[in-house]
Enzyme design. Sequence first.
Site, mmCIF file in Angstrom:
data_model
loop_
_atom_site.group_PDB
_atom_site.id
_atom_site.type_symbol
_atom_site.label_atom_id
_atom_site.label_comp_id
_atom_site.label_asym_id
_atom_site.label_seq_id
_atom_site.Cartn_x
_atom_site.Cartn_y
_atom_site.Cartn_z
ATOM 1 N N GLU A 70 -5.360 -1.394 -8.522
ATOM 2 C CA GLU A 70 -4.428 -0.444 -9.135
ATOM 3 C C GLU A 70 -3.219 -1.234 -9.654
ATOM 4 O O GLU A 70 -2.628 -2.030 -8.911
ATOM 5 C CB GLU A 70 -3.996 0.605 -8.104
ATOM 6 C CG GLU A 70 -5.159 1.493 -7.650
ATOM 7 C CD GLU A 70 -4.806 2.474 -6.541
ATOM 8 O OE1 GLU A 70 -5.330 3.594 -6.561
ATOM 9 O OE2 GLU A 70 -4.018 2.111 -5.638
ATOM 10 N N SER A 124 0.828 -1.204 0.000
ATOM 11 C CA SER A 124 0.000 0.000 0.000
ATOM 12 C C SER A 124 0.859 1.248 0.000
ATOM 13 O O SER A 124 0.423 2.302 -0.452
ATOM 14 C CB SER A 124 -0.856 0.062 1.268
ATOM 15 O OG SER A 124 -1.610 -1.086 1.425
ATOM 16 N N HIS A 132 -2.292 -3.460 -6.552
ATOM 17 C CA HIS A 132 -2.809 -2.999 -5.260
ATOM 18 C C HIS A 132 -4.309 -3.281 -5.159
ATOM 19 O O HIS A 132 -5.124 -2.636 -5.822
ATOM 20 C CB HIS A 132 -2.516 -1.501 -5.075
ATOM 21 C CG HIS A 132 -2.925 -0.998 -3.734
ATOM 22 N ND1 HIS A 132 -3.688 0.131 -3.549
ATOM 23 C CD2 HIS A 132 -2.689 -1.489 -2.497
ATOM 24 C CE1 HIS A 132 -3.892 0.311 -2.254
ATOM 25 N NE2 HIS A 132 -3.295 -0.663 -1.601
HETATM 26 N N1 LIG Z 1 -5.245 -5.039 5.110
HETATM 27 C C1 LIG Z 1 -5.520 -4.119 4.185
HETATM 28 O O1 LIG Z 1 -6.536 -3.428 4.251
HETATM 29 C C2 LIG Z 1 -4.595 -3.942 3.012
HETATM 30 C C3 LIG Z 1 -5.074 -3.317 1.850
HETATM 31 C C4 LIG Z 1 -4.223 -3.196 0.727
HETATM 32 C C5 LIG Z 1 -2.925 -3.675 0.806
HETATM 33 N N2 LIG Z 1 -2.477 -4.268 1.958
HETATM 34 C C6 LIG Z 1 -1.095 -4.775 1.972
HETATM 35 O O2 LIG Z 1 -1.150 -6.196 1.851
HETATM 36 C C7 LIG Z 1 -0.058 -6.769 2.563
HETATM 37 C C8 LIG Z 1 -0.566 -7.769 3.584
HETATM 38 O O3 LIG Z 1 -1.464 -7.125 4.461
HETATM 39 P P1 LIG Z 1 -2.455 -7.950 5.400
HETATM 40 O O4 LIG Z 1 -3.368 -6.960 6.004
HETATM 41 O O5 LIG Z 1 -3.014 -9.104 4.650
HETATM 42 O O6 LIG Z 1 -1.420 -8.478 6.512
HETATM 43 P P2 LIG Z 1 -1.596 -9.696 7.523
HETATM 44 O O7 LIG Z 1 -0.766 -9.363 8.691
HETATM 45 O O8 LIG Z 1 -3.046 -10.024 7.730
HETATM 46 O O9 LIG Z 1 -0.937 -10.947 6.748
HETATM 47 C C9 LIG Z 1 0.416 -11.000 6.418
HETATM 48 C C10 LIG Z 1 0.830 -12.460 6.364
HETATM 49 O O10 LIG Z 1 2.120 -12.563 5.789
HETATM 50 C C11 LIG Z 1 2.845 -13.564 6.487
HETATM 51 N N3 LIG Z 1 4.273 -13.268 6.272
HETATM 52 C C12 LIG Z 1 5.006 -12.274 6.820
HETATM 53 N N4 LIG Z 1 6.265 -12.292 6.316
HETATM 54 C C13 LIG Z 1 6.314 -13.337 5.437
HETATM 55 C C14 LIG Z 1 7.330 -13.843 4.581
HETATM 56 N N5 LIG Z 1 8.540 -13.299 4.538
HETATM 57 N N6 LIG Z 1 7.016 -14.899 3.781
HETATM 58 C C15 LIG Z 1 5.789 -15.466 3.823
HETATM 59 N N7 LIG Z 1 4.786 -15.014 4.620
HETATM 60 C C16 LIG Z 1 5.053 -13.954 5.404
HETATM 61 C C17 LIG Z 1 2.388 -13.465 7.908
HETATM 62 O O11 LIG Z 1 2.605 -14.693 8.603
HETATM 63 C C18 LIG Z 1 0.915 -13.137 7.736
HETATM 64 O O12 LIG Z 1 0.105 -14.301 7.733
HETATM 65 C C19 LIG Z 1 0.742 -5.606 3.156
HETATM 66 O O13 LIG Z 1 1.754 -5.247 2.263
HETATM 67 C C20 LIG Z 1 -0.322 -4.504 3.232
HETATM 68 O O14 LIG Z 1 0.247 -3.219 3.217
HETATM 69 C C21 LIG Z 1 -3.278 -4.423 3.058
#
Ligand SMILES: NC(=O)c1ccc[n+]([C@@H]2O[C@H](COP(=O)([O-])OP(=O)(O)OC[C@H]3O[C@@H](n4cnc5c(N)ncnc54)[C@H](O)[C@@H]3O)[C@@H](O)[C@H]2O)c1
Length: 369
Positions: A149, A116, A137
């Site tokens: 995106e 993000s 995204h």
């Molecule tokens: N949550 C949102 O609203 C949202 C929206 C758009 C983008 N994002 C982006 O998406 C990504 C994930 O966000 P999320 O909310 O799903 O996070 P989350 O914490 O729910 O999930 C992340 C997962 O990644 C795993 N992980 C961490 N490091 C790792 C690695 N090196 N290899 C494999 N697995 C690994 C963790 O164990 C965890 O299960 C981030 O980059 C975030 O900025 C999130």
Amino acid sequence: MTTIAIIGLGTMGLGLAQLYAAAGFAVRATDADAAIRDSAKPRLAEALALRVTSGKLTSDASDATLANLTVTRDLASLAPASLAIEAIVERLDAKHALFADLEPLLPGAVLATNTSSLSVAAIAEGLRHPDRVIGLHFFNPVPAMKLVELVGHKGTSPAALTIARQLTEAAGKTVIAAPDRPGFIVNRCARPYYGEALAMLDEGRSASDIDAAMIAVGYRLGPFQLIDLIGADINLAATEGLFAAMHHHPRYHPFLPLRRQVAIGNLGRKTGQGFIFPADPGTAPKDAAAIALRIEATLVNEAAWLLSEGGTTTDGIDTAMKLGLNLPRGPFEILEAHGAPKIRAKLAALEATTALRGRYVLAPMLEAA
Ligand SMILES: NC(=O)c1ccc[n+]([C@@H]2O[C@H](COP(=O)([O-])OP(=O)(O)OC[C@H]3O[C@@H](n4cnc5c(N)ncnc54)[C@H](O)[C@@H]3O)[C@@H](O)[C@H]2O)c1
């Protein structure tokens, strides 16, 4: 059958697995955490069962979606993928290291990040095949939100962008090209919706008046209702992130009422108390049109600044803002409706009186011809 790889099975990753599996792709997914891997299929089964119960999905379709998902332990098992999307922790070093591991293991894959807030170019930097790296995204919740995106950096190959677009459109999403700039389109162009509302709150207007004014001119939720829904802490983090990334430009000023709200723990729905929540906005004040014009003028200016930086279009920004923020009209449709002179005059009047010099300086396309 085309294979999609998902790395990270948290909130976003599981949504991505569901999206592509439901669209008929073979999905191979993994996570660094064994417990998260083990719970992935049961979590997906639970989400699908809710849709079956509410009549939104047949049990056959649910079974087919589950059958399309394979959870694996090691990255090498992701090898057949044409597209790999990472949704791991939001840290540059972690994402960079993951892509460095993936590029030799997945020689045929486009490598997409769901970041993000990080620069796609920074994630690609130093890799052997930066041409394969893109941003895809998605918005939360992934299965429900139409918008994606699509972000290339300077070294991305056009083929990588085309493949990611085709596969994601085949999964039913609207894919909009966005520049590799902080906040891409939506997280950046949304800032004035909150920021200008907070500026007015700081000047003594009530959150209820401001929200009611926006609802009166067709917005589904007022700025404060939206902050309460998403969480004041999440909103503050996004604002501060963009403020820093944009070199503390006053257009992204984090106003005191937002900081205060976070400091006292009134984060919105999740804590039971927000700017407005649990109440609803009242009736619109007499000057609702002026309040709405002020917020809309700043939405237009931000979008026009982004446009001036290249890599996007007026239609792309309008579509992204309608789908990503649920706006009734995009910034350039707002400009068209009000006319440039009215928007220009409003911004000039604001700039003349603000203590935050430069906050309302006109984007080039808004300057009088
Ligand atoms: N949550 C949102 O609203 C949202 C929206 C758009 C983008 N994002 C982006 O998406 C990504 C994930 O966000 P999320 O909310 O799903 O996070 P989350 O914490 O729910 O999930 C992340 C997962 O990644 C795993 N992980 C961490 N490091 C790792 C690695 N090196 N290899 C494999 N697995 C690994 C963790 O164990 C965890 O299960 C981030 O980059 C975030 O900025 C999130």
